[in-house]
Scaffold this active site. Structure first.
Site, PDB file in Angstrom:
ATOM      1  N   CYS A 125       0.875  -1.170   0.000  1.00  0.00           N
ATOM      2  CA  CYS A 125       0.000   0.000   0.000  1.00  0.00           C
ATOM      3  C   CYS A 125       0.910   1.217   0.000  1.00  0.00           C
ATOM      4  CB  CYS A 125      -0.900   0.002   1.238  1.00  0.00           C
ATOM      5  SG  CYS A 125      -1.797   1.551   1.493  1.00  0.00           S
ATOM      6  N   CYS A 134      -2.157   3.354  -6.517  1.00  0.00           N
ATOM      7  CA  CYS A 134      -2.839   2.762  -5.364  1.00  0.00           C
ATOM      8  C   CYS A 134      -3.059   1.301  -5.704  1.00  0.00           C
ATOM      9  CB  CYS A 134      -4.173   3.458  -5.099  1.00  0.00           C
ATOM     10  SG  CYS A 134      -5.226   2.602  -3.890  1.00  0.00           S
TER      11      CYS A 134
END
Length: 211
Positions: free
Chosen positions: A17, A128
């Site tokens: 992440c 992302c």
């Protein structure tokens, strides 16, 4: 969470992440110096190399855009290109609801991506790790000629390289998929089945957070 994973005898911990890597990776490596960690950062460097128009679109969260790590990447690798950013607000929620390539995602993404294309973007960086799940919708909007950079293959290669470096790489096909979550277990299981189309070898286990 890291202590829980180490108690499960994890030999490497990935932090796939961008926002979490930017916020916590340096601290984790300092606190657990003997544990191999693999983080992620937006693929600004390959995006800058790939563009022919000199304009790169980066799709990432506001947390990533506001991080020092992202600012450093921009300074090092994007000095000679124009980077157009958008957080695609609401897309993460749609993906987690199993609507990564739904009409709702199409309606959300179309004006964002069309605006970037109008500005000359020819390369999109999926900054992302949720966003590759919407890749089909993104491709549908931008067409076949535009480059889309997905970070997942690079993460997998880096994990393999680090495991080999530490002589931790398993041999054979005996891998199992297990999952743990700090959230609702039933909802998490549904998300896994929807997003990756895989069945777990073991039941989802909770992580009990103590502050």
């Amino acid at each position: 969470i890291t202590k829980f994973l180490l108690a499960q005898q994890c030999k490497l911990i990935a932090v796939p992440c961008n926002t979490a890597s930017a916020a916590a990776l340096d601290g984790l490596r300092e606190q657990f110096p003997d544990v191999p960690f693999v983080g992620i950062e937006p693929a600004v460097k390959p995006g800058a190399r790939a563009t022919q128009s000199g304009k790169v679109g980066v799709l990432a969260t506001e947390g990533t855009f506001g991080s020092e790590r992202y600012a450093a990447l921009m300074e090092r690798f994007a000095a000679n290109v124009d980077v157009i950013e958008n957080s695609c607000a609401g897309l993460v929620d749609l993906i987690e609801a199993g609507k990564a390539n739904s009409d709702e995602s199409l309606r959300l993404l179309r004006p964002i991506l069309h605006s970037m294309l109008t500005q000359g973007v020819d390369t999109f960086v999926l900054g992302c790790t949720h966003y590759p799940f919407a890749r089909n919708t993104i491709r549908r909007i931008v067409g076949q000629e535009v480059i889309i950079i997905d970070p997942a293959p690079a993460i997998a290669r880096q994990i393999q390289a680090v495991l080999q470096q530490h002589d931790l790489l398993s041999i054979g096909d005996s891998a199992q998929i297990s999952a743990t979550t700090t959230g609702d277990m039933a909802n998490f299981l549904k998300q896994i089945e929807t997003l990756i189309g895989a069945e777990l070898d073991n039941p989802v286990q909770p992580i009990i957070m103590s502050l």
